[in-house]
Write an enzyme that holds these catalytic residues in place. Structure first.
Site, PDB file in Angstrom:
ATOM      1  N   ARG A 149      -4.142  -2.230  -6.637  1.00  7.84           N
ATOM      2  CA  ARG A 149      -2.549  -1.860  -5.921  1.00  7.84           C
ATOM      3  C   ARG A 149      -1.885  -1.607  -7.364  1.00  7.84           C
ATOM      4  O   ARG A 149      -2.256  -3.401  -7.676  1.00  7.84           O
ATOM      5  CB  ARG A 149      -2.542  -2.272  -4.990  1.00  7.84           C
ATOM      6  CG  ARG A 149      -3.758  -1.748  -3.832  1.00  7.84           C
ATOM      7  CD  ARG A 149      -3.257  -1.945  -2.612  1.00  7.84           C
ATOM      8  NE  ARG A 149      -3.797  -1.408  -1.133  1.00  7.84           N
ATOM      9  CZ  ARG A 149      -4.881  -1.979  -0.455  1.00  7.84           C
ATOM     10  NH1 ARG A 149      -5.449  -3.603  -1.748  1.00  7.84           N
ATOM     11  NH2 ARG A 149      -6.170  -2.187   0.253  1.00  7.84           N
ATOM     12  N   LYS A 173      -3.755  -6.867   0.792  1.00  4.29           N
ATOM     13  CA  LYS A 173      -2.621  -6.703   2.067  1.00  4.29           C
ATOM     14  C   LYS A 173      -3.479  -7.331   2.800  1.00  4.29           C
ATOM     15  O   LYS A 173      -4.381  -7.585   3.341  1.00  4.29           O
ATOM     16  CB  LYS A 173      -2.797  -5.185   2.553  1.00  4.29           C
ATOM     17  CG  LYS A 173      -2.313  -3.998   1.733  1.00  4.29           C
ATOM     18  CD  LYS A 173      -2.548  -2.520   1.920  1.00  4.29           C
ATOM     19  CE  LYS A 173      -1.794  -1.943   1.676  1.00  4.29           C
ATOM     20  NZ  LYS A 173      -2.011  -0.006   2.328  1.00  4.29           N
ATOM     21  N   HIS A 245      -1.218   4.372  -8.808  1.00  2.28           N
ATOM     22  CA  HIS A 245      -2.631   5.007  -7.695  1.00  2.28           C
ATOM     23  C   HIS A 245      -3.615   5.314  -8.730  1.00  2.28           C
ATOM     24  O   HIS A 245      -4.753   5.783  -7.789  1.00  2.28           O
ATOM     25  CB  HIS A 245      -1.972   4.495  -6.305  1.00  2.28           C
ATOM     26  CG  HIS A 245      -2.588   3.856  -5.658  1.00  2.28           C
ATOM     27  ND1 HIS A 245      -2.494   3.181  -5.425  1.00  2.28           N
ATOM     28  CD2 HIS A 245      -3.154   4.283  -4.602  1.00  2.28           C
ATOM     29  CE1 HIS A 245      -2.766   2.738  -3.972  1.00  2.28           C
ATOM     30  NE2 HIS A 245      -3.230   3.254  -3.109  1.00  2.28           N
ATOM     31  N   ARG A 248      -6.099   3.686  -9.704  1.00  3.55           N
ATOM     32  CA  ARG A 248      -6.814   3.432  -8.636  1.00  3.55           C
ATOM     33  C   ARG A 248      -7.987   4.332  -7.714  1.00  3.55           C
ATOM     34  O   ARG A 248      -8.974   3.797  -8.021  1.00  3.55           O
ATOM     35  CB  ARG A 248      -6.203   2.289  -7.584  1.00  3.55           C
ATOM     36  CG  ARG A 248      -7.029   1.888  -6.177  1.00  3.55           C
ATOM     37  CD  ARG A 248      -5.757   1.549  -5.300  1.00  3.55           C
ATOM     38  NE  ARG A 248      -6.393   0.755  -3.827  1.00  3.55           N
ATOM     39  CZ  ARG A 248      -7.008   0.053  -3.513  1.00  3.55           C
ATOM     40  NH1 ARG A 248      -7.618  -0.865  -4.665  1.00  3.55           N
ATOM     41  NH2 ARG A 248      -7.293   0.007  -2.637  1.00  3.55           N
ATOM     42  N   HIS A 271     -10.785  -2.246   0.973  1.00  5.03           N
ATOM     43  CA  HIS A 271     -11.132  -1.294   2.879  1.00  5.03           C
ATOM     44  C   HIS A 271     -10.967  -1.641   3.583  1.00  5.03           C
ATOM     45  O   HIS A 271     -12.594  -2.264   3.129  1.00  5.03           O
ATOM     46  CB  HIS A 271     -11.298   0.072   2.512  1.00  5.03           C
ATOM     47  CG  HIS A 271     -10.573   1.136   1.042  1.00  5.03           C
ATOM     48  ND1 HIS A 271     -10.714   2.377   0.406  1.00  5.03           N
ATOM     49  CD2 HIS A 271      -9.142   0.947   0.480  1.00  5.03           C
ATOM     50  CE1 HIS A 271     -10.461   2.742  -0.146  1.00  5.03           C
ATOM     51  NE2 HIS A 271      -9.238   1.760  -0.170  1.00  5.03           N
ATOM     52  N   TYR A 280     -12.973   9.658  -1.347  1.00  6.64           N
ATOM     53  CA  TYR A 280     -12.930   9.343  -2.789  1.00  6.64           C
ATOM     54  C   TYR A 280     -14.499  10.301  -3.018  1.00  6.64           C
ATOM     55  O   TYR A 280     -15.694  10.166  -4.436  1.00  6.64           O
ATOM     56  CB  TYR A 280     -13.111   7.691  -3.643  1.00  6.64           C
ATOM     57  CG  TYR A 280     -12.452   7.494  -3.436  1.00  6.64           C
ATOM     58  CD1 TYR A 280     -10.683   7.871  -4.127  1.00  6.64           C
ATOM     59  CD2 TYR A 280     -11.607   6.157  -2.139  1.00  6.64           C
ATOM     60  CE1 TYR A 280      -9.962   7.278  -4.253  1.00  6.64           C
ATOM     61  CE2 TYR A 280     -11.055   5.655  -2.775  1.00  6.64           C
ATOM     62  CZ  TYR A 280      -9.419   5.865  -3.133  1.00  6.64           C
ATOM     63  OH  TYR A 280      -8.529   5.345  -3.157  1.00  6.64           O
TER      64      TYR A 280
END
Length: 299
Positions: A149, A173, A245, A248, A271, A280
């Site tokens: 990120r 995160k 992004h 990514r 994730h 994806y």
């Protein structure tokens, strides 16, 4: 006690109790501020404890009429639910007016990606005779190689680069840690940047451990990364809407298209849910559909 005091407490709760990043806290606070402004405009001096389901529904209808995308509406509703849950946890109210409100139906939006040729064109468009050009090439190599990120890129520490094993230690995160692999090319440019460019930058006190620095010796901002990528896309003649992004997304898509295990990609991206990674798989499905159409006797 009115909205501003409750929102201030909510912000502290998100940081201390839930360990959310500054960006996430800011997003949640902005969501609640939108509701408070609407309530004041529509209903006058109405305290948060007096807000009812009908008020929140009216607010959702209002932002829908303003033309906000379903994704944005869902995110705002999520922020409001977090706020009223906080009020209940702190025993400042005994009910959640958002409890019965359903978010808008969301379609899975396929993220924009770059193909390998477009990525090569962007990487090769940097002027490596300048310190900034070399630094920017190294940054994009790392973005694409490790699927970071943009916040993870600007916060990357020198002490978290493990050259001997080819991994980066990433604080993602919610302060969650993971190890992200970094490819040989990215590591090559990263090492050359540190040894040939960064050593000549007068480092600002407190920024010694950050990998990527601006010319004044401070860590780069997210906005600066966006600007660099927009400019190099134009230089490379790429007309897609591109952001950090995008690299990514491309990292994940190219891995899965090449046959990588979905759970491995989930781990590399950081994730929590496998369903987030599944967006994806669209190119892989397209390829499988093409194979069926071309080779199955009853396609």
């Amino acid at each position: 006690m009115q909205w501003s005091n409750y929102i201030k407490q909510f912000s502290q709760y998100l940081r201390l109790e839930r360990s959310l990043s500054d960006n996430s806290v800011e997003a949640y606070v902005h969501d609640v501020l939108k509701l408070s402004a609407f309530v004041e405009m529509k209903y006058g001096n109405l305290a948060p404890q007096k807000v009812q389901t009908a008020h929140v529904q009216a607010f959702i209808e209002y932002i829908n009429e303003l033309g906000l995308a379903a994704q944005s509406q869902a995110r705002i509703l999520s922020g409001l639910k977090a706020f009223f849950k906080f009020l209940m946890v702190e025993e400042l109210t005994d009910r959640d007016p958002c409890q019965l409100i359903e978010g808008p139906k969301l379609g899975r939006k396929l993220p924009d990606t770059l193909d390998l040729d477009e990525i090569e064109r962007m990487l090769n468009a940097f002027d490596l005779s300048t310190p900034e050009g070399f630094r920017n090439r190294a940054m994009l190599e790392v973005l694409y190689s490790s699927g970071l990120r943009v916040s993870e890129l600007v916060d990357l520490r020198r002490s978290n680069v493990y050259r001997d094993i080819g991994f980066l230690r990433i604080i993602g995160k919610g302060k969650k840690e993971r190890l992200a692999p970094i490819g040989r090319e990215a590591m090559k440019y990263l090492t050359m940047y540190e040894n040939e460019v960064r050593v000549h930058v007068p480092v600002k006190p407190g920024h010694e451990n950050y990998v990527f620095l601006n010319r004044r010796g401070a860590k780069l901002t997210r906005v600066m990364i966006f600007t660099i990528i927009k400019q190099i896309a134009l230089t490379a003649g790429i007309r897609k809407s591109i952001s950090p992004h995008t690299f990514r997304h491309s990292f994940a898509t190219h891995l899965i298209e090449g046959g990588a295990d979905l759970r491995a990609v989930q781990e590399m991206l950081g994730h929590e849910s496998i369903t987030t990674t599944e967006i994806y798989t669209h190119l892989d499905r397209d390829y499988l559909r093409q194979v069926i159409q071309e080779f199955h006797p009853r396609a």
